[in-house]
Design an enzyme around this catalytic site. Structure first.
Site, PDB file in Angstrom:
ATOM      1  N   CYS A 188     -12.448   1.709 -28.662  1.00 50.04           N
ATOM      2  CA  CYS A 188     -13.833   2.164 -28.836  1.00 50.04           C
ATOM      3  C   CYS A 188     -14.567   2.200 -27.498  1.00 50.04           C
ATOM      4  O   CYS A 188     -15.484   1.406 -27.253  1.00 50.04           O
ATOM      5  CB  CYS A 188     -14.542   1.251 -29.822  1.00 50.04           C
TER       6      CYS A 188
ATOM      7  N   GLY B   8       4.135  -3.492  -3.655  1.00 50.27           N
ATOM      8  CA  GLY B   8       4.122  -3.634  -5.118  1.00 50.27           C
ATOM      9  C   GLY B   8       4.499  -2.303  -5.737  1.00 50.27           C
ATOM     10  O   GLY B   8       5.616  -2.075  -6.189  1.00 50.27           O
TER      11      GLY B   8
ATOM     12  N   TYR C  82       0.801  -2.079 -11.948  1.00 50.55           N
ATOM     13  CA  TYR C  82      -0.575  -2.196 -12.451  1.00 50.55           C
ATOM     14  C   TYR C  82      -0.681  -1.571 -13.850  1.00 50.55           C
ATOM     15  O   TYR C  82      -1.729  -1.037 -14.224  1.00 50.55           O
ATOM     16  CB  TYR C  82      -1.565  -1.560 -11.458  1.00 50.55           C
TER      17      TYR C  82
ATOM     18  N   GLY D 224       0.775  -1.242   0.000  1.00 42.15           N
ATOM     19  CA  GLY D 224       0.000   0.000   0.000  1.00 42.15           C
ATOM     20  C   GLY D 224       0.798   1.279   0.000  1.00 42.15           C
ATOM     21  O   GLY D 224       0.218   2.361  -0.137  1.00 42.15           O
TER      22      GLY D 224
END
Ligand code: PLP
Length: 404
Positions: A338, A270, A367, A233
């Protein structure tokens, strides 16, 4: 990563040359930044020698995982795929923790066979499932229970995980019941209390609140936990205004916690390891003028970088070559997909751009590629690792023929 004169460089290489040689869109990681981030975290928490388990969901690149493992890191995985990838990247199973609310029987069995450090369970049903499999295998399995500490992480609601309305972990009452249940189980060994309150946290206070809840619950449980897993986090400076999480404060809170609760701390970082190590180089395919704004249509879309479409995350965008002329129009950077949500940033007072100019989207290491998809049947970008003047292809550009 910075401008030297008017040109943007990744380590010692001009980004323009990378684009020319490898095409766009291209994910480019800086090895030096990765090393710096890892050593920074290790230095800040050195006093209690935690186990760092890299959150594989943030970046699944095998080469990068292997590089990260060389610094002594384990892994936090959330699927069998991630577990297989982590082991095949050279991460030792006895440094792997398995999180996630929906581990299937097959995934649990695989994790047991691989003798990983901990399965961090997130519900009573999951604990019963692990016990059932362990019984069949005549084994005793080391597990953790993820507590939902009902703590507001003060981050985007889409990446908040530690409040009672979030699906993650169990509440205090269930936690305490499960501790009692496991005490009488022959096949389960309760080793860990885990928590993860959310991602992109820049304020240290939620961590203090979380630690206070953990402390209280441990006391009530009357159980000696060998490990306390504080999750990940830790946030990064996406907006580049020097707002950083105060790691010294976080460290001091943990030290205080450890005085009363002697245990090994696990972190699952991460984003703080990999987030700011990479940029996405992309080319301007077209510029479409409209009344109020110009659409800068890139060759990278939401399938390549999902965060803006998924949770309105903002990434800084800069031109590869700086020029002094400003545009009078508002620019909206969009992809070719689209979908109306396929847009990255709307910005005023930008330098004047032209079709076929190259630009760079910042801080895409976490991510980014791991959330990419083949939506609209678009092949995934190439991934490159840059170190000084060397470029290594760490994931080839997907071929259209593999898709169609
Ligand atoms: N651990 C768990 C259980 C998570 O769910 C996540 C991310 O969602 C992480 C660790 C990694 O978080 P971050 O990338 O913010 O460090």
């Amino acid at each position: 990563m910075k401008y030297l004169g008017q040109e943007f460089f990744i380590e010692k290489i001009k980004a323009k040359l990378i684009a020319k040689k490898f095409g766009t869109p291209a994910y480019c990681y800086s090895y030096s930044r990765l090393k710096e981030n890892i050593e920074n975290l290790q230095k800040n928490f050195k006093s209690f020698n935690p186990l760092f388990c890299f959150a594989v969901k943030s970046n699944t690149n095998k080469y990068l995982l292997n590089e990260i493992s060389k610094f002594g890191f384990g892994a936090d995985v959330v699927s069998m795929g991630e577990l297989i990838r982590a082991i095949s990247a050279g991460i030792s199973p006895n440094k792997i923790v398995f999180s996630g609310v929906g581990k299937t029987a097959r995934e649990i069995e695989y994790a047991i066979n691989k003798k990983i450090l901990l399965i961090n369970a997130e519900s009573k049903s999951e604990i019963l499932q692990i016990e059932k499999i362990a019984k069949l295998k005549k084994k005793t399995i080391n597990i953790g229970i993820r507590l939902n500490p009902n703590t507001d992480a003060k981050t985007l609601k889409e990446i908040s995980t530690g409040k009672k309305e979030n699906k993650f972990g169990v509440n205090e009452k269930t936690f305490l019941e499960l501790v009692d249940y496991i005490k009488n189980s022959k096949n389960l060994n309760l080793k860990c209390l885990s928590a993860h309150i959310g991602s992109q946290i820049l304020d240290h206070k939620p961590y203090l609140k979380m630690l206070n809840v953990l402390d209280k619950v441990i006391r009530k449980s009357n159980h000696k936990f060998e490990y306390v897993d504080l999750g990940g986090g830790m946030g990064i400076d996406y907006v580049h205004n020097n707002k950083k999480l105060n790691l010294k404060k976080y460290n001091s809170y943990i030290q205080k916690f450890l005085k009363v609760n002697s245990c090994k701390i696990i972190f699952e970082p991460g984003r703080s390891i990999i987030g700011d190590t990479a940029v996405l180089i992309t080319n301007i395919t077209y510029i479409k003028e409209s009344d109020k704004k110009d659409f800068i249509i890139l060759d990278a879309g939401m399938n390549d970088l999902m965060r803006p479409a998924l949770y309105k995350a903002e990434h800084k965008i800069i031109p590869i070559v700086k020029k002094k002329i400003k545009s009078k129009k508002i620019y909206e950077f969009v992809g070719p997909i689209c979908e109306t949500t396929d847009k990255f940033l709307t910005i005023k007072n930008y330098q004047k751009l032209n079709e076929n100019d190259l630009i760079v989207i910042y801080d895409v290491g976490a991510y980014g590629m791991s959330l990419s998809s083949n939506y609209n049947l678009r092949p995934k970008p190439i991934e490159l690792l840059i170190h000084n003047s060397k470029i290594k292809i760490i994931n080839k550009r997907q071929k259209l023929s593999e898709l169609v």
